[in-house]
Design a protein around this motif. Structure first.
Motif, short mmCIF file in Angstrom:
data_model
loop_
_atom_site.label_atom_id
_atom_site.label_comp_id
_atom_site.label_asym_id
_atom_site.label_seq_id
_atom_site.Cartn_x
_atom_site.Cartn_y
_atom_site.Cartn_z
N LYS A 75 42.60 36.25 33.12
CA LYS A 75 41.26 36.84 33.07
C LYS A 75 41.00 37.71 34.29
O LYS A 75 40.40 38.78 34.18
CB LYS A 75 40.19 35.74 32.95
N TYR A 76 41.45 37.28 35.45
CA TYR A 76 41.27 38.06 36.67
C TYR A 76 41.95 39.42 36.53
O TYR A 76 41.35 40.46 36.82
CB TYR A 76 41.87 37.30 37.86
N LYS A 84 36.47 46.13 36.87
CA LYS A 84 35.31 45.23 36.97
C LYS A 84 35.58 44.17 38.03
O LYS A 84 35.92 43.02 37.74
CB LYS A 84 35.05 44.58 35.62
N THR A 85 35.41 44.58 39.29
CA THR A 85 35.76 43.70 40.41
C THR A 85 34.88 42.46 40.47
O THR A 85 35.37 41.37 40.78
CB THR A 85 35.65 44.49 41.73
N ASP A 86 33.60 42.59 40.17
CA ASP A 86 32.71 41.43 40.22
C ASP A 86 33.11 40.37 39.19
O ASP A 86 33.14 39.17 39.51
CB ASP A 86 31.26 41.86 39.99
N GLU A 87 33.43 40.80 37.96
CA GLU A 87 33.87 39.86 36.94
C GLU A 87 35.20 39.22 37.31
O GLU A 87 35.43 38.04 37.09
CB GLU A 87 33.97 40.53 35.57
N THR A 93 36.92 32.72 41.21
CA THR A 93 36.10 31.65 41.78
C THR A 93 35.96 30.49 40.79
O THR A 93 36.10 29.32 41.17
CB THR A 93 34.71 32.18 42.16
N LEU A 94 35.72 30.82 39.52
CA LEU A 94 35.59 29.78 38.51
C LEU A 94 36.89 28.99 38.35
O LEU A 94 36.87 27.76 38.25
CB LEU A 94 35.18 30.39 37.17
#
Length: 128
Positions: A75-76, A84-87, A93-94
């Motif tokens: 996913k990263y 989409k760096t924030d996602e 993090t998740l």
């Protein structure tokens, strides 16, 4: 140097990643065999039996780590490739938080239910 997986031969990309995955699995298998041989040589049958009882527990824990790490990395990479760096950072993090939660739950479970779990996998009073 970044590689673009959408260009070039799919077969070449596939076999390169297959080789890496296969190599990693082979190293884990060799590690397990050497571990059993060394423990058996120095601790005898009781040591080998104890190692065989702990091996499934170790495999489950190892697999949970690979599950969360691989899923998070896919996913990263997906979001990172789209810019989409924030996602992407949120997925990282998740994944890290999920891995930490699973580790704490497993640690508590192994600490509280250690005898029952080892008996489930075949330990007797001597091995405990």
């Amino acid at each position: 140097m970044e590689k673009n997986l959408t260009q070039g031969s799919i077969k070449k990309h596939y076999f390169r990643y297959l080789g890496a995955a296969f190599g990693g699995s082979m190293i884990s298998c060799i590690y397990g065999l050497v571990d059993v041989a060394v423990v058996g040589q120095y601790q005898g049958p009781q040591g080998t039996a104890a190692l065989s009882i702990v091996a499934p527990i170790w495999t489950i824990l190892y697999s949970l780590g690979i599950l969360t790490g691989s899923g998070g990395s896919v996913k990263y990479t997906y979001y990172k490739a789209q810019g989409k760096t924030d996602e992407a950072n949120a997925c990282f993090t998740l994944s890290l938080i999920l891995t930490s939660v699973i580790a704490v739950v497993c640690w508590i479970g192994l600490t509280v239910f250690d005898d029952q779990l080892l008996r489930l996998f075949g330990a007797d009073d001597i091995l405990l």
